[in-house]
Design a protein around this motif. Sequence first.
Motif, PDB file in Angstrom:
ATOM      1  N   GLU A  79       2.130  -2.200  14.495  1.00 25.20           N
ATOM      2  CA  GLU A  79       3.309  -1.838  13.718  1.00 25.20           C
ATOM      3  C   GLU A  79       4.411  -2.872  13.914  1.00 25.20           C
ATOM      4  N   PHE A  80       4.939  -3.397  12.819  1.00 28.11           N
ATOM      5  CA  PHE A  80       5.953  -4.448  12.870  1.00 28.11           C
ATOM      6  C   PHE A  80       7.248  -3.963  13.510  1.00 28.11           C
ATOM      7  N   VAL A  81       7.690  -2.758  13.154  1.00 29.62           N
ATOM      8  CA  VAL A  81       8.989  -2.272  13.631  1.00 29.62           C
ATOM      9  C   VAL A  81       8.979  -2.100  15.150  1.00 29.62           C
ATOM     10  N   PHE A  82       7.885  -1.579  15.698  1.00 26.39           N
ATOM     11  CA  PHE A  82       7.791  -1.422  17.152  1.00 26.39           C
ATOM     12  C   PHE A  82       7.837  -2.780  17.848  1.00 26.39           C
ATOM     13  N   ARG A  83       7.077  -3.734  17.329  1.00 26.35           N
ATOM     14  CA  ARG A  83       7.050  -5.057  17.949  1.00 26.35           C
ATOM     15  C   ARG A  83       8.387  -5.774  17.792  1.00 26.35           C
ATOM     16  N   ALA A 142      17.236   1.095  19.101  1.00 27.59           N
ATOM     17  CA  ALA A 142      17.288   1.968  17.922  1.00 27.59           C
ATOM     18  C   ALA A 142      15.983   1.889  17.112  1.00 27.59           C
ATOM     19  N   LEU A 143      15.374   0.711  17.060  1.00 28.38           N
ATOM     20  CA  LEU A 143      14.106   0.584  16.342  1.00 28.38           C
ATOM     21  C   LEU A 143      12.954   1.261  17.074  1.00 28.38           C
ATOM     22  N   LEU A 144      13.032   1.343  18.391  1.00 27.48           N
ATOM     23  CA  LEU A 144      11.964   1.977  19.165  1.00 27.48           C
ATOM     24  C   LEU A 144      12.014   3.497  19.089  1.00 27.48           C
ATOM     25  N   SER A 145      13.183   4.063  18.876  1.00 31.65           N
ATOM     26  CA  SER A 145      13.284   5.525  18.872  1.00 31.65           C
ATOM     27  C   SER A 145      13.131   6.112  17.495  1.00 31.65           C
ATOM     28  N   VAL A 189       4.708 -12.911  13.185  1.00 32.42           N
ATOM     29  CA  VAL A 189       3.512 -13.656  13.617  1.00 32.42           C
ATOM     30  C   VAL A 189       2.703 -12.821  14.591  1.00 32.42           C
ATOM     31  N   TRP A 190       3.389 -12.160  15.526  1.00 27.22           N
ATOM     32  CA  TRP A 190       2.706 -11.314  16.506  1.00 27.22           C
ATOM     33  C   TRP A 190       1.931 -10.198  15.802  1.00 27.22           C
ATOM     34  N   THR A 191       2.532  -9.583  14.794  1.00 28.94           N
ATOM     35  CA  THR A 191       1.876  -8.515  14.042  1.00 28.94           C
ATOM     36  C   THR A 191       0.713  -9.060  13.215  1.00 28.94           C
TER      37      THR A 191
END
Length: 108
Positions: free
Chosen positions: A35-39, A105-108, A27-29
Amino acid sequence: MTVVRGLREALVLFVVALVAVAAAAGVWTAVSGGEFVFRLGVALIVVGTLLGLTGDLTLSRIGMLPARAAFGLAPEREDAGGGRVLTGVGIFLFVSLPLMAVGVALLS
């Protein structure tokens, strides 16, 4: 047997939190783009931290102490978890830390 019930409860909590955070990040994206993965990673870290801080019933017990004292009742018992097996430490170790690790792990 209690260990298996605790691990099963941790798995259910982890999966429910993961699905809820993924929906919120979606929803935020959709609302603001990006970018979905960052959020998703940021949201997982935030939710993992909040679960680590509020994962047990300590905050609700503290809020009820004056009300119970006004009626002459003793404080709530420590083992009154409502059928839950995991304590606050278990929720922190088996739910919050994995959520935060996946978020990092998703942020890096």
